[in-house]
Motif scaffolding. Sequence first.
Motif, PDB file in Angstrom:
ATOM      1  N   VAL A 125      -9.840  -3.676  -3.259  1.00  0.00           N
ATOM      2  CA  VAL A 125      -9.534  -5.083  -2.975  1.00  0.00           C
ATOM      3  C   VAL A 125     -10.427  -5.994  -3.813  1.00  0.00           C
ATOM      4  N   ALA A 162     -11.271   1.699  -0.533  1.00  0.00           N
ATOM      5  CA  ALA A 162     -10.388   0.555  -0.262  1.00  0.00           C
ATOM      6  C   ALA A 162     -11.042  -0.793  -0.532  1.00  0.00           C
ATOM      7  N   VAL A 181       0.858  -1.183   0.000  1.00  0.00           N
ATOM      8  CA  VAL A 181       0.000   0.000   0.000  1.00  0.00           C
ATOM      9  C   VAL A 181       0.895   1.233   0.000  1.00  0.00           C
ATOM     10  N   LEU A 188      -7.175   0.198   3.537  1.00  0.00           N
ATOM     11  CA  LEU A 188      -6.572  -0.894   2.767  1.00  0.00           C
ATOM     12  C   LEU A 188      -5.737  -1.790   3.684  1.00  0.00           C
ATOM     13  N   PHE A 216      -1.218  -1.031  -4.349  1.00  0.00           N
ATOM     14  CA  PHE A 216      -2.345  -0.108  -4.236  1.00  0.00           C
ATOM     15  C   PHE A 216      -1.792   1.301  -4.053  1.00  0.00           C
TER      16      PHE A 216
END
Lengths: 350, 350, 350, 350
Positions: free
Chosen positions: C328, C324, C11, C22, C78
């Motif tokens: 995912v 977030a 992240v 996240l 991410f």
Amino acid sequence: MTQGKKIAAAVVGATGYAGAELVRILWDHPQVELKAVTSRQYAGQAIAQVFPAFQGVVPLVCEEFNAQSIGERADVVFLALPHKLPMAIAPQLEGTNTRIVDLSADFRFNDQAAYEAVYQPHTSPELMKKSVYGLCELYRKEIAQAFIIGNPGCYPTCSLLPLAPFIQQGVISTRGIVIDAKSGASGAGRGLSLTTHYCELTEGFSAYKVAAHRHCPEMEEILSREAGRDVKITFAPHLVPMSRGMLATSYSMLEKDLDTPAALEILREFYKDAEFVKICPDNALPRTSHVRGTNYVHIAARVDEHANRLILVSVIDNLVKGAAGQAVQNMNIMFGLAEGAGLNAAPYPV
Amino acid sequence: MTQGKKIAAAVVGATGYAGAELVRILWDHPQVELKAVTSRQYAGQAIAQVFPAFQGVVPLVCEEFNAQSIGERADVVFLALPHKLPMAIAPQLEGTNTRIVDLSADFRFNDQAAYEAVYQPHTSPELMKKSVYGLCELYRKEIAQAFIIGNPGCYPTCSLLPLAPFIQQGVISTRGIVIDAKSGASGAGRGLSLTTHYCELTEGFSAYKVAAHRHCPEMEEILSREAGRDVKITFAPHLVPMSRGMLATSYSMLEKDLDTPAALEILREFYKDAEFVKICPDNALPRTSHVRGTNYVHIAARVDEHANRLILVSVIDNLVKGAAGQAVQNMNIMFGLAEGAGLNAAPYPV
Amino acid sequence: MTQGKKIAAAVVGATGYAGAELVRILWDHPQVELKAVTSRQYAGQAIAQVFPAFQGVVPLVCEEFNAQSIGERADVVFLALPHKLPMAIAPQLEGTNTRIVDLSADFRFNDQAAYEAVYQPHTSPELMKKSVYGLCELYRKEIAQAFIIGNPGCYPTCSLLPLAPFIQQGVISTRGIVIDAKSGASGAGRGLSLTTHYCELTEGFSAYKVAAHRHCPEMEEILSREAGRDVKITFAPHLVPMSRGMLATSYSMLEKDLDTPAALEILREFYKDAEFVKICPDNALPRTSHVRGTNYVHIAARVDEHANRLILVSVIDNLVKGAAGQAVQNMNIMFGLAEGAGLNAAPYPV
Amino acid sequence: MTQGKKIAAAVVGATGYAGAELVRILWDHPQVELKAVTSRQYAGQAIAQVFPAFQGVVPLVCEEFNAQSIGERADVVFLALPHKLPMAIAPQLEGTNTRIVDLSADFRFNDQAAYEAVYQPHTSPELMKKSVYGLCELYRKEIAQAFIIGNPGCYPTCSLLPLAPFIQQGVISTRGIVIDAKSGASGAGRGLSLTTHYCELTEGFSAYKVAAHRHCPEMEEILSREAGRDVKITFAPHLVPMSRGMLATSYSMLEKDLDTPAALEILREFYKDAEFVKICPDNALPRTSHVRGTNYVHIAARVDEHANRLILVSVIDNLVKGAAGQAVQNMNIMFGLAEGAGLNAAPYPV
């Protein structure tokens, strides 16, 4: 004061929450004319631009602070600034014709060492000695004569009023007093911080500065004065997810035999002439919303007989009785006005 | 427990906040199958109709409670009912094969007189004697063997965990403990009342049941047990304008010489194997939002040296560690599962 | 993906609200190992110091971003950064083995001019063309193959999902769509501002960026794609005094004869295989708290027959399905996992 | 009205939120004496017991309503009751010397069929015909002469004021107006419901009665009157997690060429003599907190040129300008007082 002539007032630091609240109250005060508002950050801007609630109502424009100019125009100056600034500014105003209500800590202490232990070196120690602690219900006489008022902190105001009668009358021990206090976020001011960021505060009740808050020595000085001997307290403040309001719960050891009705009676008797102090009925406890936006203090008492303790619960609006409202109450006393002038609008029911 | 076979669970009183929280936790618990949820008020309705958050996720339908039926289907029954009902229901379940975690006060006391002094006559005194107080971190061994658990109240859970090491080790006096606790509104349940009406609570922090809350004797019983002698406390609960979360601040007289780091060290050592208890770093204090939705307890300690007091601050989510989460933690211990099973999802950062 | 091997994730920008969310989700994801979290501001600090909720749970330490190092260690990165940064970073990662889910606006548009009209010149136009708009329920196939995902904005996610079936099927006019959306404060991030200062936001509902929000062209691009012709909307966002949650109300002119049950049926049919989209029962309307902390979308429809309009109401958690969680979900699709993996914990009942 | 003699007022239904707010305003009104407050539920109790904020300030005791007695003592009676009751009570008062401001829907409509379509059969149709719709800024002349005022609903007040100039002047189409409105919880009153239970509302923004709210026909009647022809609107109300405050966002199709400055100019010109209506500066948008506790209306306008729409945003305090404040403003007009008497206290800055 010539009858009929309005008191000319100025607010220095008008764009913080306490300053803006002073603007609100003074604007409506029937015997006051608000002559000037100052702000370093917003000088030149309309106060209504900084606080849109004032739009179309308060047409004042923020100016830079200038001691000479303010002193000449104002009969009374309210300093709503962070501590350390007032001790520099107040002496500049001393020569002019104005009187001062300082909302910072700079003129709350008479004991210089106590101040310096928790703040910084004090650069106006003589003025400090002349200053009067503006807890109106206790020190009316001294306030009436004062040149400069140290307006009490919100925590001390909320905590001392319930304790004063009991400590004065020796009903409670001077040892072992615990004050657990809770404040809304406006007490932390308009300055930005993660602590008062909406998402961090909502659903986020917390303690802070436990046993390390600067209001603790302020309270000890006053309690010791009232008790006639040294008082030590334990103080823990908390931050409540709400905007305005403060509640203090104090726990004291009883020195005399007392039950709840007798404790309430002591409060009622002590405050029978205090128009802003209301003692709750026996079956009720205070709630911060009941005093929101007002200068009132609501107090309840309970004796915990199984542990021989007196528990006092009190609420104020930290920005009004805890700051701007009490400052105006002080001004009213200083200028011989009715103590409640400009402060006694009917409260919001909800 | 045969390896791999899931524990069959039932929630009696699934439509209150604690009951619904049990549904949430048990539904995701990897070693549990939630077989039945009951509700008198909503019998026949889908739980997702009562709590739309469950829409399309939890397909259970509320049924009327029937001891025979529930007892046959469940290895463990959670009673999430107002006190007085469980003492009638538990004996009906005793004959069946199930074990019980009761979230009411009915099985928290071993001292019948103490219970009856603040609640009502107890109609299952033998069962009461067999019950185990489900404060997991203190009574793991007894819990493992118990037929029926009295799941601790939220205030006791939050207050006792920080105090336990110090009272056990004689670091603090058994006299003069003050607990000032603050709870979010979900602790008052889903039943309607003016106190928890939105407009009355927002901006309305208050104290309630000062020195008169039923959780006080519950705490005194456990503290006395841990101290090995009689402990009396003063307890004042407060209602915070928030939904979930509880913070307890306790004040104790020090019996031994101790500073803040040493106090923290005692906590760290005492809870070094307790996965849900986190001791805050020296420079941090707990905030309710940090444990929201979780089974964690965050604890901080401060020694107020100028008044010789230990101040403990702790936070929990009153519906999780203060109710449903601890109930499941008890179940985990009773059935030999990992203590954190179903309870250790990563917390929300905000 | 070799069976059993976990996906390595990183992240970038883990200390904003979306980044931290996240971390929460990925930490618990059964098929992911969270290898690295980066933060410019907090490099070197434990993430649990920045977000105390993670205390004792997530032991990661924030590192400075380094494309080489991150690219080598992660199967998926991410990017939870303000727009403009990702268009510089993404090309650096392109050479490595990793795939990207970008939560900013930089890779949401395929139309470069549309992006540049409301943001700034785009410095990675080729990558932009390859990017896939990560609205999972609409573009699953493209997402599965993508190297880089432009994760949708929260407002577009909340607004487009209800509108998509109707605009696709020509049930509503492409002219005259009004979207009135309301967001909690976490959408404005963790950066400090007067707007999200607690005292300013509580009791302070407001509109902002009326007809001037950058999410408007993002929505128009997708709606036009789905309609097969140019769609213009009017969009006004509002800020709600709450932390998490978003609700969008849209108003469209009906092109076909339709009543409320028929509108709901279209939604049910369209989303019958979408595990995160729940269509409310006929007599219910969504509430943000029902999806708080989850990846779910709740949608209701009403036909206002007297004005011939379709009204759609939808809610999401802006940090989960609006940021977030959907990120995912995109990762799950990209790597062939179950779409709900790591995202389907039972929701909180309250 | 003899110069100097105070107007005698009575509040019927003083223990709901609007009733209590009337008590607050009338208590402080310089030209009013509040003679009586009635309450069925709390008859015999002090109003300060029901609303502790009034403690020590408002000494009135709630009485049972008696038309004869109230009519004799009051020059003006405020009916703060649920609809259906006023249509029974008002005729009883007609014979006495008093005039009436009714805060329910019973006397808002002139079109009996429109009323009956959404409420119930009207039992005082003649009185209904004589009643005047109390939207002060539009109907001052009629109000001055009225025997009975139908005080507008909060949603209509907030929505109609911004729309009126544009619909009157034919700037916007009478077709396709959308009003998306948002209200704080006090609009739902003091009666208990799950919807306004604290834990259910906090973090729980929702829509309700979409395209089915009774304020819709009320607005259509007034808009049609102002437009000179039939207007149909689409109306969706929402509930905001806050106590006081309402914001309406309306979307209209432009019939004339107009930009944002021109739209604002139309508003400024139209309301140049309306002391309670403030038009926001070009770069500002209203926030409910800016009018909290006041009778002010803040309005902003934006032209969405790319979709040819006029967007109007307005805020009021639903209990003041949306109920009690406007009722007093109506009384001021009826009795020839300054329109702002008792209503123009300086607003709270925060």
